[in-house]
Design a protein around this motif. Structure first.
Motif, PDB file in Angstrom:
ATOM      1  N   UNK A   1      53.221 120.013  22.522  1.00 35.71           N
ATOM      2  CA  UNK A   1      53.163 120.989  21.437  1.00 35.71           C
ATOM      3  C   UNK A   1      54.407 120.911  20.569  1.00 35.71           C
ATOM      4  N   UNK A   2      54.222 121.210  19.291  1.00 37.52           N
ATOM      5  CA  UNK A   2      55.360 121.393  18.394  1.00 37.52           C
ATOM      6  C   UNK A   2      55.142 122.657  17.572  1.00 37.52           C
ATOM      7  N   UNK A   3      56.195 123.460  17.473  1.00 42.19           N
ATOM      8  CA  UNK A   3      56.227 124.626  16.594  1.00 42.19           C
ATOM      9  C   UNK A   3      57.317 124.377  15.557  1.00 42.19           C
TER      10      UNK A   3
ATOM     11  N   UNK B   1      64.084 119.965  22.088  1.00 43.36           N
ATOM     12  CA  UNK B   1      62.970 119.574  22.944  1.00 43.36           C
ATOM     13  C   UNK B   1      63.207 120.048  24.371  1.00 43.36           C
ATOM     14  N   UNK B   2      62.126 120.421  25.027  1.00 47.03           N
ATOM     15  CA  UNK B   2      62.087 120.635  26.469  1.00 47.03           C
ATOM     16  C   UNK B   2      61.246 119.496  27.016  1.00 47.03           C
ATOM     17  N   UNK B   3      61.914 118.439  27.493  1.00 51.17           N
ATOM     18  CA  UNK B   3      61.246 117.179  27.826  1.00 51.17           C
ATOM     19  C   UNK B   3      60.796 117.173  29.276  1.00 51.17           C
TER      20      UNK B   3
ATOM     21  N   UNK C   1      55.663 118.403  26.932  1.00 52.86           N
ATOM     22  CA  UNK C   1      56.851 118.478  26.086  1.00 52.86           C
ATOM     23  C   UNK C   1      56.661 119.591  25.072  1.00 52.86           C
ATOM     24  N   UNK C   2      57.654 120.464  24.986  1.00 53.44           N
ATOM     25  CA  UNK C   2      57.691 121.488  23.949  1.00 53.44           C
ATOM     26  C   UNK C   2      58.737 121.079  22.926  1.00 53.44           C
ATOM     27  N   UNK C   3      58.358 121.083  21.658  1.00 52.03           N
ATOM     28  CA  UNK C   3      59.261 120.710  20.567  1.00 52.03           C
ATOM     29  C   UNK C   3      59.352 121.882  19.597  1.00 52.03           C
ATOM     30  N   UNK C   4      60.564 122.301  19.291  1.00 52.48           N
ATOM     31  CA  UNK C   4      60.788 123.335  18.283  1.00 52.48           C
ATOM     32  C   UNK C   4      61.520 122.687  17.113  1.00 52.48           C
TER      33      UNK C   4
END
Length: 362
Positions: free
Chosen positions: A284-286, A209-211, A244-247
């Protein structure tokens, strides 16, 4: 003066959630409790700093052998679309990932995408490629960093990609998380993993995560704020902003439709941490699978444990991002406090306050 850069910084010595006895869910973790527990997944960071004004960087999640001729099944989900997820439409349309997933600062995302394209075109077998879909996510680190300077350049992107490795993943104020904050505290990069059983097949799912999102932190059901910990007198002015970006990576044999369902749960999991999903948030989540050749996808009816594991792993990764981050003073003299482990444990040890149906303290 040129910003100072650091590639692949050392793993933080600050405690992670499990080091403090904070265990989320009942599934086992992978050996490293990181996205790199998923076979074939590597992570690279380049941190870009120029004190006091620049606190930024780029983070690369690199699946082995991914490319336009060897795409991986993938899905994505948007909780709130106030963001710039480059490559999103083709990712959704085709359900395939052609490049590593890169994360960075909002106004640097476009330079990062261009650098990723250049790097990919130089890969073996790509000499005749005429179309490529770079996937780059971003969070706005403008509260602590001079975002208009757009300090992330091509050499930083290439360093993160070339330096990506397996093993422990640096967390907190590194790479794309150098200048980010969440839930009133300094935050950054966080990661975790789980190994659920899917119909008799043991699989691994990991997240990074980029929180950088707003709301009020909740840990094991307790509300935790900088004020309640005695760190500040007033709420942080960025409390309701951010993203928040979630991979998500997994070696479970899933198709693009199922990976989209996984990505949806990853965004849902932010609610457990206290996320506000505000107007200005890009959530977002990828999700991608690393074993497209592994045979028939797991039956939908067997996905329950994986969905639950994703909820747990995102919650823990966010908490790890907070615990690893340190108090930072940045652009314009603005400061955000880190989450102190000792004070957090004190709050969690305090007796819970219960309210009766009439609203009085029990």
């Amino acid at each position: 003066m040129e910003p100072k850069t650091c590639t692949q910084p050392a793993q933080s010595t600050r405690p992670r959630a499990r080091d403090l006895g904070i265990v989320i869910g009942g599934f086992d973790t992978g050996p490293l409790n990181a996205i790199t527990d998923v076979p074939g997944v590597r992570v690279g960071h380049t941190t870009v700093r120029q004190h006091p004004d620049v606190h930024s960087g780029v983070t690369a999640v690199v699946p082995d052998s991914v490319g336009p001729h060897t795409p991986l099944p993938a899905g994505m989900f948007t909780g709130n679309g106030y963001g710039k997820l480059i490559g999103a439409t083709q990712l959704t349309e085709l359900g395939t990932l052609e490049t590593p997933v890169l994360l960075t600062s909002t106004l640097s995302a476009f330079r990062v995408a261009d650098a990723l394209v250049g790097w990919m075109l130089e890969r073996p077998g790509c000499d005749a490629v005429l179309s490529l879909n770079p996937v780059v996510g971003e969070c706005n680190d403008g509260f602590l960093s001079d975002i208009r300077a757009r300090p992330v350049r091509e050499e930083h992107v290439r360093a993160a990609l070339d330096g990506a490795s397996g093993g422990p993943v640096a967390e907190g104020c590194v790479g794309a998380g150098t200048g980010t904050s969440a839930l009133g505290f300094k935050a950054g990069i966080g990661t975790a993993s789980r190994t659920p059983d899917l119909g008799g097949r043991r699989s691994t799912v990991g997240v990074l995560v980029q929180a950088n999102f707003g709301g009020t932190l909740r840990v094991l059901g307790r509300t935790v704020t900088p004020q309640s910990l005695g760190l500040v007198d007033d709420p942080a002015p960025v409390a309701e902003a951010g993203s928040c970006m979630i991979v998500v990576a997994t070696d479970a044999p899933l198709d693009a439709r199922q990976l989209t369902r996984v990505a949806r749960r990853a965004v849902f999991a932010l609610a457990r941490t206290g996320a506000a999903y505000s107007h200005g948030s890009g959530d977002y989540a990828v999700a991608f699978g690393t074993r497209p050749e592994a045979g028939a996808p797991v039956a939908d009816a067997a996905l329950g444990p994986l969905f639950e594991a994703v909820l747990d792993v995102v919650e823990e990764a966010v908490l790890n991002s907070l615990l690893a981050a340190t108090t930072t003073t940045g652009f314009g003299g603005r400061t955000l406090p880190g989450l102190p482990a000792d004070r957090l444990l004190e709050v969690l040890a305090e007796p819970a306050t219960l309210l009766t149906p009439g609203g009085t303290v029990a």
